[in-house]
Design a protein around this motif. Structure first.
Motif, PDB file in Angstrom:
ATOM      1  N   SER A  41       4.898   8.047 -18.560  1.00  0.00           N
ATOM      2  CA  SER A  41       4.164   8.368 -17.360  1.00  0.00           C
ATOM      3  C   SER A  41       2.360   9.433 -17.486  1.00  0.00           C
ATOM      4  N   HIS A 153       6.638  15.599  -7.993  1.00  0.00           N
ATOM      5  CA  HIS A 153       7.333  14.251  -7.977  1.00  0.00           C
ATOM      6  C   HIS A 153       7.200  14.153  -7.084  1.00  0.00           C
ATOM      7  N   ARG A 154       7.785  12.076  -6.913  1.00  0.00           N
ATOM      8  CA  ARG A 154       7.888  10.994  -6.020  1.00  0.00           C
ATOM      9  C   ARG A 154       8.985  11.800  -4.822  1.00  0.00           C
ATOM     10  N   GLN A 157       6.408  14.154  -2.377  1.00  0.00           N
ATOM     11  CA  GLN A 157       5.714  13.502  -1.944  1.00  0.00           C
ATOM     12  C   GLN A 157       6.438  12.595  -0.736  1.00  0.00           C
ATOM     13  N   ALA A 179      -3.079  12.138  -6.301  1.00  0.00           N
ATOM     14  CA  ALA A 179      -2.310  12.312  -8.068  1.00  0.00           C
ATOM     15  C   ALA A 179      -3.732  13.296  -7.967  1.00  0.00           C
ATOM     16  N   ASP A 206       4.622   9.984 -10.014  1.00  0.00           N
ATOM     17  CA  ASP A 206       5.024   8.512  -9.998  1.00  0.00           C
ATOM     18  C   ASP A 206       6.666   8.736 -10.455  1.00  0.00           C
ATOM     19  N   ALA A 256      11.234   6.560  -2.815  1.00  0.00           N
ATOM     20  CA  ALA A 256      10.454   5.632  -3.558  1.00  0.00           C
ATOM     21  C   ALA A 256       9.742   4.798  -2.214  1.00  0.00           C
ATOM     22  N   ALA A 259       7.755   7.422  -0.487  1.00  0.00           N
ATOM     23  CA  ALA A 259       6.142   7.384  -1.391  1.00  0.00           C
ATOM     24  C   ALA A 259       5.042   6.240  -1.308  1.00  0.00           C
ATOM     25  N   ARG A 260       5.539   5.478  -1.092  1.00  0.00           N
ATOM     26  CA  ARG A 260       4.447   4.177  -1.938  1.00  0.00           C
ATOM     27  C   ARG A 260       4.305   3.813  -0.143  1.00  0.00           C
ATOM     28  N   GLY A 263       0.528   5.597  -0.155  1.00  0.00           N
ATOM     29  CA  GLY A 263      -0.470   4.845  -0.644  1.00  0.00           C
ATOM     30  C   GLY A 263      -1.197   4.337   0.311  1.00  0.00           C
TER      31      GLY A 263
END
Length: 498
Positions: A41, A153-154, A157, A179, A206, A256, A259-260, A263
């Motif tokens: 990563s 980290h995720r 977030q 980011a 991520d 996850a 966090a998605r 975006g």
């Protein structure tokens, strides 16, 4: 925390060196999945941004996440100067121990470390946590590096999204932590040149917290625990310890997914920014200030969106929906030539001669500043630079200045100036009105006096009695607070990245 020990140059997982073309000086062997995930990563993130020779600094708290980031970056042996920065707020009784821990960790690995000791926090009504964050990021902006890496980290977030949504954030706030973004350095000090702030990056964004924990255990890293992280009176800690665990027991992929979602919100915010830019280009095609009439021609939603965008461009924090609605209401009912001021927590929104200005809060001004010419210089006046430059045949006569003691001062009222020898002396108030200098700028103008006579006024010029003749040695003054609208008035014409 105990674990297997290894040197920073050992135990790199196979394939990391070839990923993204990054070369590592250490031999490779297969690491576990967490180690592979961290190195892969990081390599993929950095190769798209960081060039060979760039200076890379890690914000090191001494906690697990920042230690993992610094450890992994050193093991990757990137072609970059690696350093660390520890900011000591002094809020915990253990703060000095944390600074020593970071120093010992970096000394053992020959990593340069800068420790910044912050002054006691003055929250100014914004709350201790917000004030500490503001001071911390101001310290980050002064870091002597090209890139400053944070270890969010995720899971961080996901917590950020929940926290902001519960505060009523819009799509920009719900976009979470980016980011990568710019940091903004403080204005250049008197006599200095503008500093170049590093770009802030979050290369672990991520990855979940569990991956970083597994990495730390694999390499036997030990870290410090901030006792305040367990205090659920803090809202983020309450979300971390009381809200997310039961939530994730029902929705195992919840972090996850959250966090998605950030975006998606960030993409929506970008589209709204593009809409604001399109509205500005259409309403003010010359790129000048936005008129009140132009703003009022938009629908309520688009007008609020443009105001949000311009406040961010002026460096102001986002206003809540209630303030925006009230500002919109006042602006919609304001007559074209009326002077209006809507107060902001960190500044104000003003109307002058039918045009809109977003004004950040500015520092206080000195009542007087003694001065004598000693060559080219940069003085400070209210947080803005006052440039002093030697000239020949232009500006203020040095011979006349030598006739008395000189000083800079603010307006008191009743001042008179004769900038044109062919015309009579006039009141400074009338001269400023003719030049359309907004009232809030008039209150901050530096005036130069010599022996009781007004010599120069920013925005107007030199009194004829003190003007240089052809070939005569002189001095030119330029106050950036007036010459740069983006510095003092931040009109609704500037733009910058969020």
């Amino acid at each position: 925390m105990a674990g297997r020990k290894s040197s920073p140059s050992a135990d790199l997982p196979a394939g990391v060196a070839t990923l993204a073309g990054i070369e590592c000086s250490a031999p490779f062997d297969a690491g576990d999945a967490a180690v592979q995930a961290v190195f892969s990563s990081l390599a993929a993130f950095l190769v798209a941004r960081v060039s060979a020779g760039d200076r890379l600094c890690v914000a090191l708290s001494g906690g697990r996440d920042s230690l993992v980031l610094l450890d992994a970056l050193q093991r990757l042996a990137l072609p970059n100067a690696l350093s660390a920065l520890h900011v000591n707020h002094g809020l915990s009784p253990h703060a000095a121990d944390w600074a020593r821990f970071c120093a010992d960790f970096c000394t053992a690995r020959a990593i340069p470390l800068q420790v910044i000791e912050l002054a006691p926090i003055a929250s100014d009504g914004e709350g201790l946590e917000a004030a500490a964050r503001r001071q911390r990021y101001a310290a980050f902006a002064r870091c002597a590096a090209d890139w400053l890496a944070l270890a969010h980290h995720r899971d961080d977030q996901a917590e950020t999204l929940l926290l902001r949504l519960l505060r009523g954030a819009g799509v920009a706030g719900a976009g979470g932590m980016p980011a990568e973004r710019a940091l903004h350095a403080d204005p250049a000090p008197a006599g200095g040149s503008p500093a170049r702030a590093p770009r802030l990056i979050r290369p672990l964004l991520d990855l979940p917290r569990a991956t970083l924990t597994a990495y730390a255990e694999h390499f036997g890293l030990r870290w410090i625990e901030d006792e305040s992280n367990a205090d659920c009176r803090h809202r983020r800690n309450f979300i971390r310890h009381r809200i997310l665990p039961p939530l994730l027991s029902v929705f195992p992929g919840g972090s996850a997914a959250l966090a998605r979602a950030t975006g998606h919100f960030a993409e929506a915010a970008l589209l709204l920014d593009e809409l604001a830019a399109l509205d500005r280009a259409r309403l003010a095609p010359s790129g000048g200030r936005l008129s009140l009439a132009a703003l009022n021609s938009l629908s309520d939603a688009r007008a609020r969106n443009l105001l949000r965008h311009e406040m961010r461009c002026a460096g102001l924090p986002a206003a809540d929906a209630r303030w925006l609605e009230e500002a919109r209401r006042q602006l919609a009912s304001t007559r074209a030539m009326a002077e209006t001021c809507v107060a902001l927590p960190a500044g104000s929104l003003r109307v002058f001669r039918g045009e809109l200005y977003v004004l950040p809060r500015l520092p206080p001004l000195p009542s007087a500043l003694p001065w004598s010419f000693n060559g080219d210089a940069v003085l400070d006046w209210g947080g803005r630079r006052l440039l002093v430059r030697r000239t020949i045949g232009a500006g203020i006569s040095l011979a006349r200045l030598a006739e008395g003691a000189a000083h800079f001062a603010l307006r008191c009222g009743g001042e008179r100036l004769q900038p044109d020898a062919r015309r009579p002396r006039r009141s400074l108030k009338n001269l400023l009105q003719e030049q359309a200098v907004p009232p809030w700028q008039r209150e901050r103008l530096p005036l130069l006096w010599c022996g009781g006579q007004l010599v120069w006024a920013a925005g107007i010029g030199v009194d004829a009695a003190f003007a240089c003749t052809a070939g005569e040695a002189g001095v030119q003054l330029d106050w950036e607070g007036l010459s740069s609208a983006a510095v003092v008035a931040s009109p609704l014409a500037s733009s910058s990245a969020n």
